[in-house]
Design a protein around this motif. Structure first.
Motif, PDB file in Angstrom:
ATOM      1  N   ALA A  16       0.871  -1.178   0.000  1.00 25.31           N
ATOM      2  CA  ALA A  16       0.000   0.000   0.000  1.00 25.31           C
ATOM      3  C   ALA A  16       0.907   1.227   0.000  1.00 25.31           C
ATOM      4  O   ALA A  16       1.708   1.412   0.926  1.00 25.31           O
ATOM      5  CB  ALA A  16      -0.896   0.007   1.225  1.00 25.31           C
ATOM      6  N   PHE A  17       0.809   2.018  -1.066  1.00 27.69           N
ATOM      7  CA  PHE A  17       1.659   3.201  -1.219  1.00 27.69           C
ATOM      8  C   PHE A  17       0.793   4.444  -1.362  1.00 27.69           C
ATOM      9  O   PHE A  17      -0.342   4.368  -1.834  1.00 27.69           O
ATOM     10  CB  PHE A  17       2.531   3.065  -2.479  1.00 27.69           C
ATOM     11  CG  PHE A  17       3.538   1.957  -2.409  1.00 27.69           C
ATOM     12  CD1 PHE A  17       4.816   2.182  -1.921  1.00 27.69           C
ATOM     13  CD2 PHE A  17       3.208   0.674  -2.828  1.00 27.69           C
ATOM     14  CE1 PHE A  17       5.753   1.154  -1.858  1.00 27.69           C
ATOM     15  CE2 PHE A  17       4.132  -0.361  -2.767  1.00 27.69           C
ATOM     16  CZ  PHE A  17       5.415  -0.112  -2.278  1.00 27.69           C
ATOM     17  N   THR A  18       1.367   5.597  -0.983  1.00 28.24           N
ATOM     18  CA  THR A  18       0.691   6.864  -1.246  1.00 28.24           C
ATOM     19  C   THR A  18       1.076   7.285  -2.668  1.00 28.24           C
ATOM     20  O   THR A  18       1.975   6.694  -3.276  1.00 28.24           O
ATOM     21  CB  THR A  18       1.145   7.958  -0.261  1.00 28.24           C
ATOM     22  OG1 THR A  18       2.513   8.283  -0.556  1.00 28.24           O
ATOM     23  CG2 THR A  18       1.018   7.502   1.188  1.00 28.24           C
ATOM     24  N   ASP A  19       0.421   8.341  -3.156  1.00 27.50           N
ATOM     25  CA  ASP A  19       0.761   8.775  -4.519  1.00 27.50           C
ATOM     26  C   ASP A  19       1.898   9.811  -4.517  1.00 27.50           C
ATOM     27  O   ASP A  19       2.216  10.389  -5.548  1.00 27.50           O
ATOM     28  CB  ASP A  19      -0.482   9.282  -5.275  1.00 27.50           C
ATOM     29  CG  ASP A  19      -1.167  10.414  -4.533  1.00 27.50           C
ATOM     30  OD1 ASP A  19      -0.589  10.914  -3.543  1.00 27.50           O
ATOM     31  OD2 ASP A  19      -2.285  10.797  -4.933  1.00 27.50           O
ATOM     32  N   ARG A  20       2.516  10.040  -3.354  1.00 26.47           N
ATOM     33  CA  ARG A  20       3.641  10.996  -3.285  1.00 26.47           C
ATOM     34  C   ARG A  20       4.746  10.566  -4.249  1.00 26.47           C
ATOM     35  O   ARG A  20       5.219   9.429  -4.203  1.00 26.47           O
ATOM     36  CB  ARG A  20       4.181  11.039  -1.847  1.00 26.47           C
ATOM     37  CG  ARG A  20       5.306  12.009  -1.660  1.00 26.47           C
ATOM     38  CD  ARG A  20       5.689  12.093  -0.193  1.00 26.47           C
ATOM     39  NE  ARG A  20       7.057  12.555  -0.039  1.00 26.47           N
ATOM     40  CZ  ARG A  20       7.754  12.432   1.085  1.00 26.47           C
ATOM     41  NH1 ARG A  20       7.218  11.860   2.150  1.00 26.47           N
ATOM     42  NH2 ARG A  20       8.989  12.889   1.151  1.00 26.47           N
ATOM     43  N   GLU A  21       5.106  11.517  -5.104  1.00 26.70           N
ATOM     44  CA  GLU A  21       6.084  11.212  -6.152  1.00 26.70           C
ATOM     45  C   GLU A  21       7.458  10.832  -5.606  1.00 26.70           C
ATOM     46  O   GLU A  21       7.867  11.331  -4.559  1.00 26.70           O
ATOM     47  CB  GLU A  21       6.254  12.468  -7.017  1.00 26.70           C
ATOM     48  CG  GLU A  21       5.924  12.220  -8.468  1.00 26.70           C
ATOM     49  CD  GLU A  21       6.098  13.493  -9.260  1.00 26.70           C
ATOM     50  OE1 GLU A  21       7.257  13.843  -9.547  1.00 26.70           O
ATOM     51  OE2 GLU A  21       5.065  14.130  -9.566  1.00 26.70           O
ATOM     52  N   VAL A  22       8.139  10.013  -6.330  1.00 26.17           N
ATOM     53  CA  VAL A  22       9.525   9.662  -5.972  1.00 26.17           C
ATOM     54  C   VAL A  22      10.430  10.458  -6.911  1.00 26.17           C
ATOM     55  O   VAL A  22      10.376  10.270  -8.124  1.00 26.17           O
ATOM     56  CB  VAL A  22       9.782   8.156  -6.163  1.00 26.17           C
ATOM     57  CG1 VAL A  22      11.214   7.808  -5.782  1.00 26.17           C
ATOM     58  CG2 VAL A  22       8.789   7.324  -5.349  1.00 26.17           C
ATOM     59  N   PRO A  23      11.239  11.375  -6.358  1.00 27.04           N
ATOM     60  CA  PRO A  23      12.054  12.213  -7.247  1.00 27.04           C
ATOM     61  C   PRO A  23      13.016  11.384  -8.106  1.00 27.04           C
ATOM     62  O   PRO A  23      13.608  10.410  -7.630  1.00 27.04           O
ATOM     63  CB  PRO A  23      12.832  13.120  -6.290  1.00 27.04           C
ATOM     64  CG  PRO A  23      12.091  13.068  -4.998  1.00 27.04           C
ATOM     65  CD  PRO A  23      11.421  11.721  -4.947  1.00 27.04           C
ATOM     66  N   ARG A  24      13.161  11.790  -9.350  1.00 22.23           N
ATOM     67  CA  ARG A  24      14.052  11.112 -10.291  1.00 22.23           C
ATOM     68  C   ARG A  24      15.479  11.015  -9.741  1.00 22.23           C
ATOM     69  O   ARG A  24      16.150   9.994  -9.872  1.00 22.23           O
ATOM     70  CB  ARG A  24      14.005  11.894 -11.610  1.00 22.23           C
ATOM     71  CG  ARG A  24      15.125  11.652 -12.586  1.00 22.23           C
ATOM     72  CD  ARG A  24      14.867  10.411 -13.423  1.00 22.23           C
ATOM     73  NE  ARG A  24      15.994  10.154 -14.291  1.00 22.23           N
ATOM     74  CZ  ARG A  24      16.006  10.353 -15.599  1.00 22.23           C
ATOM     75  NH1 ARG A  24      14.931  10.802 -16.216  1.00 22.23           N
ATOM     76  NH2 ARG A  24      17.078  10.080 -16.308  1.00 22.23           N
ATOM     77  N   GLU A  25      15.938  12.116  -9.063  1.00 17.43           N
ATOM     78  CA  GLU A  25      17.336  12.081  -8.586  1.00 17.43           C
ATOM     79  C   GLU A  25      17.522  11.035  -7.483  1.00 17.43           C
ATOM     80  O   GLU A  25      18.607  10.466  -7.350  1.00 17.43           O
ATOM     81  CB  GLU A  25      17.857  13.466  -8.175  1.00 17.43           C
ATOM     82  CG  GLU A  25      17.147  14.148  -7.037  1.00 17.43           C
ATOM     83  CD  GLU A  25      15.978  15.023  -7.510  1.00 17.43           C
ATOM     84  OE1 GLU A  25      15.446  14.787  -8.611  1.00 17.43           O
ATOM     85  OE2 GLU A  25      15.592  15.938  -6.747  1.00 17.43           O
TER      86      GLU A  25
END
Ligand SMILES: Cc1cc2nc3c(=O)[nH]c(=O)nc-3n(C[C@H](O)[C@H](O)[C@H](O)COP(=O)(O)O)c2cc1C
Length: 230
Positions: A16-25
């Motif tokens: 179960a994950f939130t939709d908070r983005e994972v930064p590319r860097e």
């Protein structure tokens, strides 16, 4: 800095994950460090595709359509488990199934609810990032083992970044849909996907257990018995 023991112990298959983005860097940092994983003769047999944003949304959409259409799974390119799984493995596998579905409040005989829960795999359990790990078809068992070392390194480094993951062989049965999105060259086999993101802590989960050390580890020590009778 997360201690290695802490990273190992806090890593678990998060579903179960939130939709908070994972930064590319962050992903680049993790994958650059994971490249230092060992492999036999340093051949580095992993081929990784990282999918985020619109392509991941499209993958989830197409996979969701297949689930809704009860589309048959793609022909397997490898067997996930031996057909006749022996004990203690069979028992461990059913314990895992019981734990997984009881955490969700799903009864063992409720086939539909189990299918719904399993379908979460193909939505990456809500994660905003995923990677897909391929290997050349010609590679043998030692190189598949290399992939495992690499993937665990990725998962531990993700912990150091406050991120969680779920490795997923489930994607191998929707490999054609993954291929539509990532366009891998011919000759690669999809081993697994991995959902990556920040955990949604509102859900329930049961921590999986592990066999006692004596079941899986043997210390060979002390005087060596003579092979010749005196
Ligand atoms: C190669 C591999 C493939 C896996 N495939 C799936 C999968 O398709 N779906 C899933 O929900 N979990 C999958 N898992 C997660 C395992 O069920 C999980 O690692 C195991 O039950 C131990 O639990 P833990 O990782 O939470 O400690 C996979 C794990 C590995 C290592």
């Amino acid at each position: 800095m997360v201690d290695v023991y802490e990273a190992v112990k806090s890593r678990r298959a998060v579903r179960a994950f939130t939709d908070r983005e994972v930064p590319r860097e962050v992903l680049e940092r993790v994958l650059s460090a994971a490249a230092w994983s060992p492999s036999g003769s340093n051949i580095q047999p992993w081929r990784i595709y990282v999918v985020t944003g619109a392509p991941l949304a499209e993958l989830k959409k197409r996979a969701g359509e297949r689930v809704a259409a009860v589309d048959p799974w793609d022909e397997r390119e490898y067997e996930m488990y031996p057909a006749d799984l022996k004990n203690p493995y069979r028992e461990r596998r059913s314990t895992f199934g019981r734990e997984r579905y009881s955490a969700l409040g799903v009864a063992r005989e409720d086939w539909e609810a189990r299918q719904r829960a399993a379908a979460g795999n193909w939505q990456c359990f809500g994660a905003p990032a995923a990677l897909f790990c391929y290997i050349d078809r010609d590679m043998g068992r030692p190189q598949w083992a290399d992939l495992g070392m690499y993937l665990q390194t990725v998962m531990l480094l993700l912990r150091a970044e406050g991120l969680h993951s779920c490795p997923q062989m489930a994607w191998s049965v929707y490999r054609a849909t993954v291929a539509e999105i990532v366009s891998p060259p011919d000759g690669l086999i999809l081993f697994c996907g991995m959902s990556i993101g920040f955990e949604d802590t509102t859900g329930n989960y049961v921590r999986t257990g592990r066999a006692p050390l004596e079941e899986t580890v043997t210390f060979v020590e002390g005087p060596v018995a003579s092979s010749h009778a005196a």
